[in-house]
Design a protein around this motif. Structure first.
Motif, PDB file in Angstrom:
ATOM      1  N   UNK A 175     -37.555 -14.581  34.390  1.00  0.00           N
ATOM      2  CA  UNK A 175     -36.268 -14.021  34.556  1.00  0.00           C
ATOM      3  C   UNK A 175     -35.945 -13.632  36.237  1.00  0.00           C
ATOM      4  N   UNK A 176     -34.821 -13.718  36.773  1.00  0.00           N
ATOM      5  CA  UNK A 176     -34.544 -13.488  37.998  1.00  0.00           C
ATOM      6  C   UNK A 176     -33.508 -12.286  38.058  1.00  0.00           C
ATOM      7  N   UNK A 177     -33.717 -11.782  39.518  1.00  0.00           N
ATOM      8  CA  UNK A 177     -32.700 -10.654  39.709  1.00  0.00           C
ATOM      9  C   UNK A 177     -32.710 -10.740  41.307  1.00  0.00           C
ATOM     10  N   UNK A 178     -31.324 -10.518  41.960  1.00  0.00           N
ATOM     11  CA  UNK A 178     -31.104 -10.475  43.149  1.00  0.00           C
ATOM     12  C   UNK A 178     -30.619  -9.201  43.892  1.00  0.00           C
ATOM     13  N   UNK A 179     -31.176  -8.815  44.945  1.00  0.00           N
ATOM     14  CA  UNK A 179     -30.591  -7.666  45.628  1.00  0.00           C
ATOM     15  C   UNK A 179     -29.681  -8.189  46.601  1.00  0.00           C
ATOM     16  N   UNK A 180     -29.180  -7.220  47.668  1.00  0.00           N
ATOM     17  CA  UNK A 180     -28.264  -7.488  48.690  1.00  0.00           C
ATOM     18  C   UNK A 180     -28.850  -8.597  49.410  1.00  0.00           C
ATOM     19  N   UNK A 181     -30.163  -8.232  49.887  1.00  0.00           N
ATOM     20  CA  UNK A 181     -30.838  -9.280  50.997  1.00  0.00           C
ATOM     21  C   UNK A 181     -32.297  -9.596  50.452  1.00  0.00           C
ATOM     22  N   UNK A 182     -32.583  -9.509  49.237  1.00  0.00           N
ATOM     23  CA  UNK A 182     -34.076  -9.878  48.635  1.00  0.00           C
ATOM     24  C   UNK A 182     -33.778 -10.254  47.185  1.00  0.00           C
ATOM     25  N   UNK A 183     -34.762 -10.748  46.702  1.00  0.00           N
ATOM     26  CA  UNK A 183     -34.808 -11.455  45.388  1.00  0.00           C
ATOM     27  C   UNK A 183     -36.089 -11.007  44.875  1.00  0.00           C
ATOM     28  N   UNK A 184     -36.224 -10.983  43.330  1.00  0.00           N
ATOM     29  CA  UNK A 184     -37.320 -10.676  42.379  1.00  0.00           C
ATOM     30  C   UNK A 184     -37.383 -11.679  41.073  1.00  0.00           C
ATOM     31  N   UNK A 185     -38.437 -11.707  40.611  1.00  0.00           N
ATOM     32  CA  UNK A 185     -38.587 -12.502  39.453  1.00  0.00           C
ATOM     33  C   UNK A 185     -39.657 -11.870  38.520  1.00  0.00           C
TER      34      UNK A 185
END
Length: 662
Positions: free
Chosen positions: A409-419
């Motif tokens: 899965x993925x998730x995006x913050x304002x200026x960063x990303x995580x998986x």
């Protein structure tokens, strides 16, 4: 318009604090039927916060911003089996597969939920949710919301920025989670979405509720009024809302509608409303919409997921296609020829791909395909796209660093990303002999990874199973280990078991003070492993004694969980055949108690926990039935052998007697 207002009210920096490791996480060893569940690893990239380094090379208490240009594993004091991760603007929250919530980042107004004004650089357990199993989490810029497995909504964070941001009917900030009641009483919340100034939720029966700042009609109630408690969107009454997403000043939802004829099946359409600046609503204009309105140009498609950036909207169809609409400044639409006035199909590298998940940051997009490949595009500042640079990408670009990872899965913050990635296994293809007996592998000598050291062994050298193997994906169950590791683990277990403290569990009160009699009141810890057992259990909450700070009992397994429940091999079964079966004793865990309570036996803990207690076998004073049957068969064989031997002796004596006589 909406975007500009958001910038005026937002501080100049939108970084957040997180700690990442500079080295890849270790891989797990093992394969085969033992892998019922796989551990979820978290990778992050973009503008993140790391712990400062002193001149002598040691870590300091201060944190510094760092641009991480390619995905790196999240550094944590505990190993977490992550189910969901959500990124806000300057903080992050995750839910483990066992229903626990961890948050970290910059602490402003209580949005981390720890009850203290301290920035957290690594995931920290939200102890105030100790009595609640959480299934879903959402992060706004100033607040956080979670949904429990029973459908209760909890929120916390800074309430002073806007009337009703938390849904409690006031503008009071809450530094610890509080259950949202009022209009939601008797309803089961399915999911929740957090924008900068408002929130929206969908219930199990398909109703849509919104609350917070009503500017630009973002709440969908037909006006611009703010609402300090969840209020149903009446214009969608009779329809079923299945998904909702919030940005700064616009909202999007997937609504299930029925066909024109009685035999027609329902379909899922895209609705948007709020500020239409930069064509972000997809209606072909920049008008403000006070009520949810179907995006007519996409009426022929059914939608599965949605996400909202600052000035654009992304929607995923059930057929795996991605549509974008809105601002084009950084290429976030993924279509270099689109002007953003109407929804456009994202193609290029996504042609022939089936997209399963989408996520949006302020000005960038990340998608996950069915082949477990991650593509990102849009604004590249701070390395948020994960391509090793800070360049903008106007078309989908593969994140090469995750090519060999099984991304879940993925998730995006304002200026960063995580998986979230599935923990990789060590390959045994390069080993031709057993690490134990040094015999060559073949058709009859199979490879098996040891779940403690990761080396490859044959079946004979790795036939035993043990709890607490270092590389086990589910520490609550026994995993195959080699003989050497088995001896070490058993020795460590014996040393630890002698020092286990016995604690008494008592029921407690819920976060909002009411006695909870409809759910479990105690759960053993579901943190998988801990480098520092006291780091997660410590609490700075005022008014809490050391005894009450032990949320979830302990961060290590109890005595019962350390008992060897592995099925023995045939050899060990013979060796232990004459040992009586004795049921181990158990010790109830300590529970977090909030408010007065009266002692009563707690109900069983959640079965999905890897530390869920198994029922103890009945205590017996003799042998088990299987042992008795085995002994009976053995006795019969021995009798037959004795009879045969007696006959042979008789024949020999007769022969000797006859020879002597002659």
């Amino acid at each position: 318009m909406g975007y500009e207002r958001g910038n005026m009210l937002r501080p100049s920096t939108d970084g957040f604090r997180i700690s990442v490791s500079s080295t890849p996480s270790c891989s797990s060893g093992g394969s085969g039927p033992d892998d019922i569940e796989s551990l979820g690893d978290v990778y992050v990239w973009g503008e993140v916060w790391t712990e400062g380094i002193l001149p002598d090379g040691t870590a300091s208490n201060e944190t510094v911003k760092t641009d991480v240009l390619t995905p790196r594993p999240l550094e944590s004091n505990v190993v977490l089996d992550v189910h969901q991760i959500v990124c806000g603007v300057r903080h992050v929250a995750l839910v483990t597969r066992q229903g626990e919530v961890f948050t970290w980042g910059e602490e402003v107004g209580g949005r981390l939920g720890h009850g203290i004004q301290v920035d957290i650089s690594r995931p920290k357990l939200v102890e105030f949710l100790a009595l609640t199993n959480i299934d879903f989490v959402a992060c706004g810029e100033y607040h956080t919301c979670v949904v429990s497995t029973s459908g209760d909504l909890f929120s916390w964070g800074d309430g002073i920025h806007n009337v009703g941001l938390l849904g409690h009917g006031s503008d009071i900030s809450h530094w610890i989670p509080k259950r949202v009641s009022g209009p939601l009483e008797g309803l089961q919340v399915l999911s929740v979405a957090c924008g900068t100034w408002h929130s929206a939720l969908a219930t199990a029966n398909g109703k849509l509720f919104t609350f917070g700042d009503g500017a630009f009609g973002v709440l969908g109630h037909g006006n611009r009024e703010s609402v300090s408690y969840p209020k149903e969107v009446q214009s969608l009454n009779g329809l079923k809302t299945v998904k909702v997403a919030c940005s700064i000043w616009h909202t999007a939802a997937i609504v299930e509608v029925m066909g024109q004829t009685a035999t027609s099946m329902s379909s899922r359409k895209l609705f948007t409303w709020g500020d239409g600046d930069k064509n972000r609503l997809g209606h072909g204009n920049k008008e403000t919409y006070l009520l949810p309105t179907c995006v007519s140009s996409l009426i022929d498609y059914n939608f599965h997921k949605i996400a909202c950036g600052h000035t654009f909207t992304v929607a995923l169809t059930t057929s795996g296609h991605v549509f974008t609409m809105g601002g084009t400044a950084h290429g976030q639409l993924g279509n270099s020829i689109s002007d953003g006035k109407l929804p456009c199909l994202v193609q290029d590298r996504l042609v022939g791909e089936f997209v399963e998940e989408i996520a949006c940051g302020a000005h960038h997009v990340a998608v996950l395909t069915s082949r477990s490949e991650v593509f990102t595009w849009g604004k590249g500042a701070n390395g948020r796209l994960g391509h090793g640079d800070t360049e903008d990408k106007r078309t989908p670009t593969l994140v090469e660093a995750l090519r060999d990872r099984h991304v879940k899965s993925l998730s995006c913050g304002s200026n960063f990303t995580s998986s979230i990635c599935i923990h990789k296994w060590v390959s045994g293809a390069d080993q031709s002999i057993c690490s134990g007996c040094r015999q060559a592998f073949g058709f009859t000598r199979k490879r098996h990874n040891c779940y403690n050291c990761g080396l490859v062994h044959c079946h004979a050298c790795s036939s035993k199973k043990a709890l607490k193997a270092a590389l086990a994906p589910t520490p609550g169950k026994p995993h195959r280990v080699c003989d050497a590791c088995y001896s070490k683990l058993k020795a460590a277990e014996s040393g630890y078991s002698s020092n286990v403290n016995r604690n008494v569990a008592t029921p407690g009160r819920s976060i909002d003070g009411s006695v909870r009699t409809d759910r479990e009141t105690t759960r053993s810890s579901k943190v998988l492993l801990s480098a520092n057992k006291n780091s997660v259990m410590s609490s700075s909450r005022p008014g809490f004694t050391p005894e009450s700070s032990n949320a979830r009992a302990s961060q290590v397994p109890s005595l019962q969980q350390l008992k060897d429940i592995a099925f023995p091999s045939s050899l060990s079964a013979i060796q232990n055949a004459f040992k009586p079966v004795v049921a181990p004793t158990t010790t109830p865990p300590r529970t977090l108690v909030i408010g007065p309570s009266s002692p009563s036996p707690p109900p069983p803990p959640r079965s999905s926990s890897p530390y869920a207690r198994r029922p103890s076998p009945p205590r017996t004073s003799g042998f088990s039935r299987s042992v008795i049957d085995s002994l009976r068969k053995t006795n019969e064989v021995m009798n037959q052998e004795m009879t045969k031997l007696h006959s042979q002796v008789s024949s020999l004596l007769f022969f000797l007697f006859s020879s002597t006589k002659h």
